[in-house]
Design a protein around this motif. Sequence first.
Motif, PDB file in Angstrom:
ATOM      1  N   HIS A 211      -2.183  -5.356  -4.716  1.00  0.00           N
ATOM      2  CA  HIS A 211      -3.207  -4.623  -3.813  1.00  0.00           C
ATOM      3  C   HIS A 211      -2.207  -3.685  -2.448  1.00  0.00           C
ATOM      4  O   HIS A 211      -1.438  -3.838  -1.985  1.00  0.00           O
ATOM      5  CB  HIS A 211      -4.331  -5.344  -3.344  1.00  0.00           C
TER       6      HIS A 211
ATOM      7  N   HIS B 239      -8.093  -7.097   2.828  1.00  0.00           N
ATOM      8  CA  HIS B 239      -7.817  -6.277   1.527  1.00  0.00           C
ATOM      9  C   HIS B 239      -8.796  -6.939   0.256  1.00  0.00           C
ATOM     10  O   HIS B 239      -9.432  -8.295   0.617  1.00  0.00           O
ATOM     11  CB  HIS B 239      -6.800  -6.329   0.539  1.00  0.00           C
TER      12      HIS B 239
ATOM     13  N   MET C  70      -4.080  -2.638   1.100  1.00  0.00           N
ATOM     14  CA  MET C  70      -4.167  -3.422   2.817  1.00  0.00           C
ATOM     15  C   MET C  70      -4.774  -2.034   3.287  1.00  0.00           C
ATOM     16  O   MET C  70      -4.498  -1.081   3.955  1.00  0.00           O
ATOM     17  CB  MET C  70      -2.801  -3.513   3.717  1.00  0.00           C
TER      18      MET C  70
ATOM     19  N   ASP D  69       1.001  -1.257  -0.390  1.00  0.00           N
ATOM     20  CA  ASP D  69      -0.204   0.340  -0.131  1.00  0.00           C
ATOM     21  C   ASP D  69       0.494   1.235  -0.041  1.00  0.00           C
ATOM     22  O   ASP D  69       1.904   0.817   0.793  1.00  0.00           O
ATOM     23  CB  ASP D  69      -0.864   0.006   1.392  1.00  0.00           C
TER      24      ASP D  69
ATOM     25  N   GLU E 240      -8.561  -0.772  -1.223  1.00  0.00           N
ATOM     26  CA  GLU E 240      -7.354  -2.016  -1.385  1.00  0.00           C
ATOM     27  C   GLU E 240      -7.204  -2.303  -2.687  1.00  0.00           C
ATOM     28  O   GLU E 240      -5.737  -2.840  -2.637  1.00  0.00           O
ATOM     29  CB  GLU E 240      -6.889  -3.179  -0.952  1.00  0.00           C
TER      30      GLU E 240
END
Length: 370
Positions: free
Chosen positions: A207, A321, A209, A6, A326
Amino acid sequence: MIDGLDPEYLDACPAPNLAAMAQRGFRVNGNGMTPSVTNVNNVSLVTGSYPETHGITSNYLLDRQLGEEFYMESAEFLRAETMFQRATACGLRSLLVTAKDKLRRLLSDGATVSISSEDPPGWVVSGVGEPPPIYSLEVNRWVLDAGRYAMSQEPFDLVYLTTTDYAMHTYAPNDPESARHVTLLDEGLGAVLEQAPGARMLVTADHGMSDKTRMLHLPAELGRYGISARAIPVIKDRYVVHHSNLGGSIYVHLDESSDLNAALDTLRNLDGVEDAVSGEEAAARFHLMQERVGDIFVLADPSTVFGDPSEVAMPAGLRSHGSAHETTVPIFGCGPGLDTSTAARFRQNLDVGRYVFEDVLPPRPDGLLS
Protein backbone atom coordinates in the motif's frame (compact mmCIF):
# COMPACT_ATOMS: atom_id res chain seq x y z
CA MET A 1 7.45 -6.66 -0.66
CA ILE A 2 8.38 -3.19 0.62
CA ASP A 3 5.71 -2.26 3.15
CA GLY A 4 4.28 1.21 2.54
CA LEU A 5 6.47 2.03 -0.47
CA ASP A 6 4.30 4.76 -1.95
CA PRO A 7 5.61 5.76 -5.41
CA GLU A 8 6.15 9.26 -4.01
CA TYR A 9 9.15 7.94 -2.08
CA LEU A 10 10.78 6.80 -5.30
CA ASP A 11 10.04 10.17 -6.90
CA ALA A 12 11.74 11.99 -4.01
CA CYS A 13 14.57 9.62 -3.03
CA PRO A 14 17.41 8.23 -5.19
CA ALA A 15 17.26 4.44 -5.66
CA PRO A 16 19.87 3.53 -8.28
CA ASN A 17 19.56 -0.24 -7.90
CA LEU A 18 15.80 -0.14 -8.39
CA ALA A 19 16.31 2.19 -11.34
CA ALA A 20 18.76 -0.34 -12.82
CA MET A 21 16.20 -3.12 -12.25
CA ALA A 22 13.64 -1.10 -14.18
CA GLN A 23 16.11 -0.46 -17.00
CA ARG A 24 17.01 -4.14 -17.32
CA GLY A 25 13.43 -5.28 -16.82
CA PHE A 26 10.42 -3.07 -16.16
CA ARG A 27 8.70 -0.76 -13.72
CA VAL A 28 4.99 0.02 -13.67
CA ASN A 29 2.65 1.55 -11.14
CA GLY A 30 -0.19 -0.79 -10.29
CA ASN A 31 -2.92 -1.18 -7.70
CA GLY A 32 -2.99 -2.86 -4.34
CA MET A 33 -6.04 -4.30 -2.67
CA THR A 34 -8.74 -2.33 -0.88
CA PRO A 35 -8.70 -2.03 2.07
CA SER A 36 -5.10 -0.90 1.71
CA VAL A 37 -3.63 -2.62 4.76
CA THR A 38 -0.74 -5.01 5.31
CA ASN A 39 -2.39 -8.37 5.98
CA VAL A 40 -4.89 -8.10 3.13
CA ASN A 41 -2.21 -7.28 0.58
CA ASN A 42 0.51 -9.67 1.74
CA VAL A 43 -1.90 -12.59 1.66
CA SER A 44 -3.22 -11.54 -1.74
CA LEU A 45 0.39 -11.54 -2.93
CA VAL A 46 1.42 -14.92 -1.55
CA THR A 47 -1.79 -16.61 -2.72
CA GLY A 48 -2.14 -14.76 -6.03
CA SER A 49 -5.82 -14.30 -5.22
CA TYR A 50 -8.37 -11.76 -4.01
CA PRO A 51 -9.66 -11.57 -0.42
CA GLU A 52 -12.93 -13.12 -1.57
CA THR A 53 -10.91 -16.30 -2.06
CA HIS A 54 -8.22 -16.22 0.63
CA GLY A 55 -10.43 -14.73 3.36
CA ILE A 56 -8.17 -12.03 4.82
CA THR A 57 -10.28 -8.88 4.64
CA SER A 58 -8.64 -6.88 7.44
CA ASN A 59 -5.86 -6.83 10.00
CA TYR A 60 -8.59 -7.29 12.64
CA LEU A 61 -11.90 -9.13 12.62
CA LEU A 62 -15.19 -9.15 14.51
CA ASP A 63 -16.69 -12.63 14.25
CA ARG A 64 -20.37 -11.84 14.67
CA GLN A 65 -21.39 -15.45 15.15
CA LEU A 66 -18.99 -15.85 18.07
CA GLY A 67 -19.29 -12.26 19.25
CA GLU A 68 -15.48 -12.11 19.54
CA GLU A 69 -12.74 -9.98 18.00
CA PHE A 70 -9.50 -11.40 16.59
CA TYR A 71 -6.23 -10.22 15.13
CA MET A 72 -6.12 -11.89 11.71
CA GLU A 73 -2.50 -12.96 12.03
CA SER A 74 -2.40 -16.73 11.97
CA ALA A 75 -2.68 -19.25 9.15
CA GLU A 76 -5.98 -20.62 10.49
CA PHE A 77 -7.74 -17.64 8.87
CA LEU A 78 -6.43 -18.42 5.35
CA ARG A 79 -8.68 -20.22 2.89
CA ALA A 80 -6.36 -20.38 -0.12
CA GLU A 81 -3.09 -22.12 -0.90
CA THR A 82 0.04 -20.02 -0.48
CA MET A 83 3.07 -20.12 -2.76
CA PHE A 84 5.01 -21.73 0.10
CA GLN A 85 2.50 -24.56 0.41
CA ARG A 86 2.57 -25.10 -3.37
CA ALA A 87 6.36 -25.11 -3.38
CA THR A 88 6.47 -27.73 -0.62
CA ALA A 89 3.92 -29.91 -2.41
CA CYS A 90 6.17 -29.80 -5.48
CA GLY A 91 9.33 -30.69 -3.58
CA LEU A 92 10.77 -27.17 -3.74
CA ARG A 93 12.41 -25.19 -0.94
CA SER A 94 11.15 -21.77 0.12
CA LEU A 95 12.33 -19.00 2.44
CA LEU A 96 10.22 -16.35 4.18
CA VAL A 97 11.85 -13.41 5.98
CA THR A 98 9.68 -10.76 7.64
CA ALA A 99 10.16 -7.75 9.87
CA LYS A 100 6.91 -8.26 11.80
CA ASP A 101 6.46 -11.60 13.50
CA LYS A 102 2.70 -11.33 12.85
CA LEU A 103 3.40 -11.83 9.15
CA ARG A 104 5.65 -14.81 9.82
CA ARG A 105 2.80 -16.43 11.76
CA LEU A 106 0.24 -15.53 9.11
CA LEU A 107 2.19 -16.53 6.01
CA SER A 108 4.72 -19.20 6.96
CA ASP A 109 2.73 -22.43 6.72
CA GLY A 110 4.60 -24.48 4.13
CA ALA A 111 7.76 -22.37 4.11
CA THR A 112 10.93 -24.47 4.46
CA VAL A 113 12.54 -21.74 6.58
CA SER A 114 10.82 -18.72 8.11
CA ILE A 115 12.53 -15.86 9.95
CA SER A 116 11.33 -12.65 11.58
CA SER A 117 13.34 -9.78 13.00
CA GLU A 118 11.29 -9.92 16.21
CA ASP A 119 12.10 -13.57 16.95
CA PRO A 120 15.15 -14.50 14.88
CA PRO A 121 16.86 -17.89 15.09
CA GLY A 122 20.33 -17.90 16.59
CA TRP A 123 22.09 -18.98 13.40
CA VAL A 124 20.78 -15.89 11.59
CA VAL A 125 21.82 -13.57 14.42
CA SER A 126 25.29 -15.14 14.34
CA GLY A 127 25.56 -14.43 10.64
CA VAL A 128 23.87 -11.03 10.36
CA GLY A 129 23.91 -9.56 13.86
CA GLU A 130 21.17 -8.66 16.31
CA PRO A 131 18.17 -7.14 14.54
CA PRO A 132 17.45 -3.44 15.14
CA PRO A 133 14.19 -2.49 16.91
CA ILE A 134 10.99 -2.96 14.95
CA TYR A 135 10.45 0.81 15.24
CA SER A 136 13.60 1.80 13.35
CA LEU A 137 14.78 2.57 9.83
CA GLU A 138 17.48 -0.08 10.00
CA VAL A 139 15.21 -3.07 10.64
CA ASN A 140 14.26 -3.30 6.97
CA ARG A 141 17.89 -3.53 5.89
CA TRP A 142 18.28 -6.34 8.43
CA VAL A 143 15.42 -8.22 6.77
CA LEU A 144 17.12 -7.99 3.38
CA ASP A 145 20.51 -8.94 4.81
CA ALA A 146 18.98 -11.86 6.72
CA GLY A 147 17.40 -13.11 3.51
CA ARG A 148 20.70 -12.81 1.66
CA TYR A 149 22.55 -14.61 4.47
CA ALA A 150 20.01 -17.45 4.57
CA MET A 151 20.34 -17.80 0.80
CA SER A 152 24.11 -18.16 1.21
CA GLN A 153 23.69 -20.99 3.71
CA GLU A 154 21.08 -23.16 1.98
CA PRO A 155 19.58 -23.49 -1.51
CA PHE A 156 16.09 -22.04 -2.03
CA ASP A 157 13.87 -22.05 -5.08
CA LEU A 158 11.52 -19.32 -3.83
CA VAL A 159 12.30 -16.40 -1.49
CA TYR A 160 9.81 -13.87 -0.08
CA LEU A 161 11.17 -10.88 1.84
CA THR A 162 8.70 -8.47 3.47
CA THR A 163 9.51 -5.34 5.47
CA THR A 164 7.69 -2.96 7.83
CA ASP A 165 6.33 0.52 7.14
CA TYR A 166 7.34 2.33 10.34
CA ALA A 167 9.59 4.66 8.33
CA MET A 168 6.77 5.65 5.95
CA HIS A 169 4.33 6.21 8.81
CA THR A 170 6.90 8.45 10.47
CA TYR A 171 8.57 10.37 7.64
CA ALA A 172 7.21 12.03 4.51
CA PRO A 173 8.92 11.43 1.14
CA ASN A 174 10.91 14.68 1.26
CA ASP A 175 12.22 14.18 4.81
CA PRO A 176 15.95 13.40 4.98
CA GLU A 177 15.21 10.25 6.99
CA SER A 178 13.22 8.92 4.03
CA ALA A 179 16.20 9.35 1.71
CA ARG A 180 18.32 7.41 4.19
CA HIS A 181 15.71 4.68 4.50
CA VAL A 182 15.29 4.29 0.73
CA THR A 183 19.08 4.09 0.42
CA LEU A 184 19.14 1.27 2.99
CA LEU A 185 16.43 -0.57 1.06
CA ASP A 186 17.97 0.05 -2.33
CA GLU A 187 21.45 -1.07 -1.29
CA GLY A 188 20.01 -4.16 0.40
CA LEU A 189 18.00 -5.11 -2.70
CA GLY A 190 21.06 -4.55 -4.86
CA ALA A 191 23.08 -6.89 -2.64
CA VAL A 192 20.41 -9.61 -2.86
CA LEU A 193 20.33 -9.38 -6.65
CA GLU A 194 24.13 -9.37 -6.87
CA GLN A 195 24.25 -12.59 -4.85
CA ALA A 196 21.69 -14.26 -7.14
CA PRO A 197 22.36 -12.66 -10.54
CA GLY A 198 20.46 -15.28 -12.51
CA ALA A 199 17.32 -15.08 -10.39
CA ARG A 200 14.03 -13.50 -11.31
CA MET A 201 13.33 -10.66 -8.86
CA LEU A 202 9.99 -8.88 -8.41
CA VAL A 203 9.59 -5.92 -6.05
CA THR A 204 6.31 -4.30 -5.08
CA ALA A 205 4.47 -2.77 -2.11
CA ASP A 206 1.33 -3.56 -0.17
CA HIS A 207 0.00 0.00 0.00
CA GLY A 208 0.95 3.66 -0.11
CA MET A 209 0.82 6.31 2.61
CA SER A 210 -0.85 9.71 3.17
CA ASP A 211 -0.82 12.60 5.63
CA LYS A 212 -3.90 12.54 7.88
CA THR A 213 -5.36 15.55 9.71
CA ARG A 214 -8.84 14.59 10.92
CA MET A 215 -10.36 11.75 12.94
CA LEU A 216 -14.02 10.68 12.80
CA HIS A 217 -15.75 8.45 15.35
CA LEU A 218 -18.53 6.90 13.29
CA PRO A 219 -20.58 5.26 16.08
CA ALA A 220 -20.92 8.68 17.72
CA GLU A 221 -21.92 10.30 14.43
CA LEU A 222 -24.52 7.61 13.78
CA GLY A 223 -25.73 7.85 17.38
CA ARG A 224 -26.76 11.47 16.77
CA TYR A 225 -29.46 10.04 14.50
CA GLY A 226 -30.50 7.22 16.79
CA ILE A 227 -28.51 4.57 14.90
CA SER A 228 -26.65 2.15 17.15
CA ALA A 229 -23.47 0.69 15.66
CA ARG A 230 -20.05 -0.77 16.40
CA ALA A 231 -16.98 0.09 14.32
CA ILE A 232 -14.04 -2.28 13.78
CA PRO A 233 -10.81 -0.68 12.50
CA VAL A 234 -9.49 -2.46 9.42
CA ILE A 235 -5.94 -1.29 10.19
CA LYS A 236 -5.87 -2.40 13.82
CA ASP A 237 -2.86 -4.51 14.82
CA ARG A 238 -0.31 -4.73 17.63
CA TYR A 239 2.07 -2.17 16.09
CA VAL A 240 0.29 0.90 17.41
CA VAL A 241 3.36 3.18 17.28
CA HIS A 242 3.01 3.04 13.50
CA HIS A 243 -0.53 4.35 13.19
CA SER A 244 -2.34 4.39 16.57
CA ASN A 245 -4.88 2.01 14.94
CA LEU A 246 -6.16 4.94 12.89
CA GLY A 247 -6.77 4.19 9.23
CA GLY A 248 -8.76 5.36 6.25
CA SER A 249 -11.31 2.54 6.17
CA ILE A 250 -13.48 0.79 8.73
CA TYR A 251 -16.18 -1.87 9.00
CA VAL A 252 -19.42 -0.79 10.70
CA HIS A 253 -21.64 -3.40 12.35
CA LEU A 254 -25.22 -2.29 13.01
CA ASP A 255 -27.47 -3.38 15.83
CA GLU A 256 -30.38 -5.49 14.64
CA SER A 257 -32.77 -2.60 15.26
CA SER A 258 -30.81 -0.19 13.05
CA ASP A 259 -31.82 0.58 9.49
CA LEU A 260 -29.10 -0.08 6.89
CA ASN A 261 -30.26 2.55 4.39
CA ALA A 262 -30.58 5.23 7.05
CA ALA A 263 -27.07 4.44 8.27
CA LEU A 264 -25.69 4.57 4.72
CA ASP A 265 -27.34 7.95 4.06
CA THR A 266 -25.99 9.35 7.31
CA LEU A 267 -22.45 8.16 6.68
CA ARG A 268 -22.35 9.36 3.07
CA ASN A 269 -23.24 12.88 4.20
CA LEU A 270 -20.42 13.16 6.73
CA ASP A 271 -17.47 15.41 5.91
CA GLY A 272 -14.45 13.16 5.65
CA VAL A 273 -16.37 10.12 4.38
CA GLU A 274 -15.74 9.53 0.70
CA ASP A 275 -17.91 6.45 0.34
CA ALA A 276 -20.03 4.07 2.40
CA VAL A 277 -21.36 0.86 0.88
CA SER A 278 -23.19 -2.16 2.20
CA GLY A 279 -21.20 -5.26 3.02
CA GLU A 280 -22.73 -6.98 0.02
CA GLU A 281 -21.68 -4.19 -2.34
CA ALA A 282 -18.22 -3.98 -0.76
CA ALA A 283 -17.70 -7.70 -1.33
CA ALA A 284 -18.65 -7.37 -4.99
CA ARG A 285 -16.74 -4.17 -5.71
CA PHE A 286 -13.51 -4.96 -3.85
CA HIS A 287 -13.48 -8.77 -4.11
CA LEU A 288 -13.93 -9.28 -0.36
CA MET A 289 -15.27 -12.30 1.51
CA GLN A 290 -18.67 -11.02 2.61
CA GLU A 291 -18.89 -13.03 5.81
CA ARG A 292 -15.76 -11.24 7.04
CA VAL A 293 -16.81 -7.64 6.48
CA GLY A 294 -19.30 -5.51 8.38
CA ASP A 295 -22.79 -4.42 7.46
CA ILE A 296 -21.15 -1.32 6.00
CA PHE A 297 -17.69 -0.62 4.61
CA VAL A 298 -16.67 3.04 4.96
CA LEU A 299 -13.83 4.70 3.07
CA ALA A 300 -12.36 8.06 4.05
CA ASP A 301 -11.16 10.99 1.98
CA PRO A 302 -7.38 11.45 1.67
CA SER A 303 -6.91 13.33 4.97
CA THR A 304 -9.34 11.49 7.29
CA VAL A 305 -8.98 8.46 9.57
CA PHE A 306 -11.52 6.63 11.71
CA GLY A 307 -11.12 6.07 15.42
CA ASP A 308 -12.54 6.41 18.92
CA PRO A 309 -11.33 9.48 20.87
CA SER A 310 -11.97 7.64 24.14
CA GLU A 311 -9.26 5.15 23.09
CA VAL A 312 -6.75 7.28 21.21
CA ALA A 313 -5.99 10.95 20.58
CA MET A 314 -5.33 12.07 17.04
CA PRO A 315 -1.52 12.28 16.83
CA ALA A 316 0.11 15.34 15.32
CA GLY A 317 1.67 14.61 11.95
CA LEU A 318 -0.10 11.27 11.50
CA ARG A 319 0.64 9.39 8.29
CA SER A 320 -1.47 6.34 7.61
CA HIS A 321 -3.30 4.23 5.02
CA GLY A 322 -6.35 2.03 4.56
CA SER A 323 -8.39 4.14 2.15
CA ALA A 324 -8.63 3.96 -1.63
CA HIS A 325 -6.06 6.77 -1.81
CA GLU A 326 -3.23 4.48 -0.71
CA THR A 327 -3.68 1.73 -3.29
CA THR A 328 -1.15 2.87 -5.92
CA VAL A 329 2.03 0.79 -5.66
CA PRO A 330 5.17 0.36 -7.77
CA ILE A 331 5.95 -3.00 -9.37
CA PHE A 332 9.47 -3.82 -10.61
CA GLY A 333 10.67 -6.94 -12.35
CA CYS A 334 13.96 -8.14 -13.79
CA GLY A 335 15.61 -11.41 -14.71
CA PRO A 336 14.90 -14.11 -17.29
CA GLY A 337 11.57 -13.47 -18.99
CA LEU A 338 10.84 -10.26 -17.05
CA ASP A 339 11.13 -7.30 -19.40
CA THR A 340 8.99 -4.62 -20.99
CA SER A 341 7.12 -7.26 -23.00
CA THR A 342 5.78 -8.83 -19.80
CA ALA A 343 5.12 -5.59 -17.89
CA ALA A 344 1.46 -5.52 -18.98
CA ARG A 345 0.81 -8.64 -16.90
CA PHE A 346 1.43 -6.69 -13.70
CA ARG A 347 -1.53 -4.41 -13.07
CA GLN A 348 -2.00 -5.28 -9.40
CA ASN A 349 0.42 -6.31 -6.68
CA LEU A 350 -1.25 -9.73 -6.48
CA ASP A 351 -0.16 -10.29 -10.09
CA VAL A 352 3.30 -10.92 -8.63
CA GLY A 353 1.83 -13.91 -6.82
CA ARG A 354 -0.06 -15.01 -9.92
CA TYR A 355 3.20 -14.93 -11.86
CA VAL A 356 4.84 -17.18 -9.27
CA PHE A 357 1.99 -19.70 -9.48
CA GLU A 358 1.70 -19.60 -13.28
CA ASP A 359 5.32 -19.21 -14.44
CA VAL A 360 7.55 -20.38 -11.57
CA LEU A 361 5.85 -23.14 -9.60
CA PRO A 362 4.66 -26.37 -11.25
CA PRO A 363 1.15 -27.74 -10.71
CA ARG A 364 0.57 -29.74 -7.58
CA PRO A 365 1.69 -33.35 -8.16
CA ASP A 366 -1.39 -34.64 -6.32
CA GLY A 367 -3.63 -32.90 -8.83
CA LEU A 368 -5.54 -31.04 -6.13
CA LEU A 369 -6.76 -27.54 -6.91
CA SER A 370 -5.43 -24.55 -4.95
